[in-house]
Design a protein around this motif. Structure first.
Motif, PDB file in Angstrom:
ATOM      1  N   GLN B  29      34.475  -1.174  15.781  1.00 25.82           N
ATOM      2  CA  GLN B  29      33.745  -0.898  14.537  1.00 25.82           C
ATOM      3  C   GLN B  29      32.253  -0.715  14.800  1.00 25.82           C
ATOM      4  N   LEU B  33      30.000   2.662  14.128  1.00 23.13           N
ATOM      5  CA  LEU B  33      28.771   2.683  13.329  1.00 23.13           C
ATOM      6  C   LEU B  33      27.608   3.322  14.098  1.00 23.13           C
ATOM      7  N   THR B 144      27.692  12.555   3.184  1.00 18.74           N
ATOM      8  CA  THR B 144      27.383  11.286   2.515  1.00 18.74           C
ATOM      9  C   THR B 144      28.639  10.739   1.846  1.00 18.74           C
ATOM     10  N   SER B 147      30.920   8.966   4.244  1.00 17.36           N
ATOM     11  CA  SER B 147      30.546   7.584   4.593  1.00 17.36           C
ATOM     12  C   SER B 147      30.735   6.633   3.412  1.00 17.36           C
ATOM     13  N   VAL B 148      30.577   7.141   2.190  1.00 18.74           N
ATOM     14  CA  VAL B 148      30.822   6.288   1.010  1.00 18.74           C
ATOM     15  C   VAL B 148      32.298   5.915   0.937  1.00 18.74           C
ATOM     16  N   ARG B 151      33.272   3.436   3.651  1.00 15.10           N
ATOM     17  CA  ARG B 151      32.836   2.057   3.381  1.00 15.10           C
ATOM     18  C   ARG B 151      33.741   1.415   2.317  1.00 15.10           C
ATOM     19  N   LEU B 152      34.165   2.211   1.351  1.00  5.69           N
ATOM     20  CA  LEU B 152      34.983   1.655   0.262  1.00  5.69           C
ATOM     21  C   LEU B 152      36.421   1.348   0.696  1.00  5.69           C
ATOM     22  N   LEU B 155      36.185  -2.192   1.593  1.00  5.74           N
ATOM     23  CA  LEU B 155      35.766  -3.110   0.528  1.00  5.74           C
ATOM     24  C   LEU B 155      36.740  -3.195  -0.628  1.00  5.74           C
TER      25      LEU B 155
END
Lengths: 174, 157
Positions: B29, B33, B144, B147-148, B151-152, B155
């Protein structure tokens, strides 16, 4: 120090942020996107100093033209990072990677200032050329390593179970 | 069909190793990144130039030519470090809408980057009117959103 973290932890606004369903995903996602803006541009500035890329672009062009954007990303990154810390201070208080990240950011900031006020003053002499002074190359390498360390420790903050043994022995959270 | 493929991926001994080895996922990970930062930088410098911002004293074509290999190799690094994460959490990914949105947008992003964006970036300056700006905005928006969604997945899935 611990009492300050506990005090923030008990604040109604910190609790509200912590208990909000949308705050954490929104803040963390914005934190990652703004990191891309900031660290992505800084990485190419550092690589220009090292001589790895953009060798035909005058060195002085980059701070003038890219830094306002990088600093915007950094500002958003600081705000979202600050709010993430504000929402869960006790989660980070005994987290080795959090403190390592803060230390690396401080050293990276110092490296930037030192470069700006020492090496960069003579930029006119090496702005266009391929021969970049060793001190500037070194600042680039150090900056690349430090910001990569910030990214890595930032990701590692999620792994509370993977702290170094010596850190656990300090028993900071107790 | 798709579900059984994801079940097969989840059942691989490599996937089990990824889950059992304490440091495997964190290291991969972190590398993912770092590759993301390199990819974002390489894309952004050119996209900002398309928007008439950033390194405007250098031609878009020259910047694109120089940063092309950084963009491609960092994307390869993203793929190489992303694939093990998908393998080890294949069923979580399968049931996450964000994973599918991310994959769809990556495909759109790749096609867009290597066709329209490339053609516009390498075109002679000032011959395409407002198209460079449109392409720059679209490129930033596409990557963008990748990457959103990425990330979700972690989460909200």
């Amino acid at each position: 120090m611990r009492s300050a973290f506990e005090w923030v932890d008990a604040l109604p606004s910190s609790i509200a942020l912590r208990e909000s369903l949308n705050a954490y995903p929104t803040l963390l996602t914005t934190h990652v996107v703004s990191m891309c803006l900031f660290a992505g541009l800084i990485a190419f500035w550092d690589m220009r100093l090292v001589g790895l890329t953009l060798r035909k672009v005058p060195v002085s062009n980059i701070p003038t033209r890219l830094f306002p954007w990088a600093l915007t990303g950094y500002g958003i990154n600081l705000i979202t990072g600050g709010l993430l810390l504000y929402s869960q201070p006790m989660r980070y208080y005994d987290n080795f990677y959090f403190w390592a990240k803060m230390a690396l950011m401080a050293v990276a900031g110092f490296n930037m200032l030192w470069f700006h006020y020492a090496t960069y003053k003579s930029v006119q002499a090496w702005d266009q050329g391929r021969e970049i002074p060793m001190s500037a190359r070194l600042a680039g390498v150090v900056s690349l390593a430090l910001w990569a360390g910030v990214v890595v420790t930032g990701r590692m903050m999620a792994y509370a179970g993977l702290m170094p043994e010596w850190w656990n022995n300090l028993n900071i959270g107790a | 069909m798709t579900q059984s493929f994801f079940e097969w991926m989840q059942g691989l001994s490599f996937s089990a190793w990824m889950l059992e080895e304490t440091w495997a996922s964190p290291i991969i990970q972190c590398m993912h990144l770092v590759a993301l930062v390199a990819f974002a930088g390489a894309v952004l410098v050119v996209d900002m130039r398309l928007l008439g911002r950033g390194l405007i004293k250098t031609s878009t074509a020259r910047l694109a030519r120089e940063l092309d290999r950084w963009m491609i190799w960092s994307f390869v690094a993203l793929f190489v470090t992303g694939a093990p994460q998908v393998l080890s959490t294949a069923l979580k990914q399968y049931y996450s809408p964000f994973f599918w949105w991310k994959m769809q947008i990556i495909v759109i992003g790749l096609v867009f980057t290597f066709t329209i964006r490339r053609r516009v970036a390498f075109a002679e300056e000032g011959t395409l009117g407002h198209w460079p700006k449109v392409v720059g905005v679209l490129s930033i928006g596409i990557w963008t959103s990748v990457s959103v969604w990425a990330r979700l997945i972690g989460l909200l899935s």
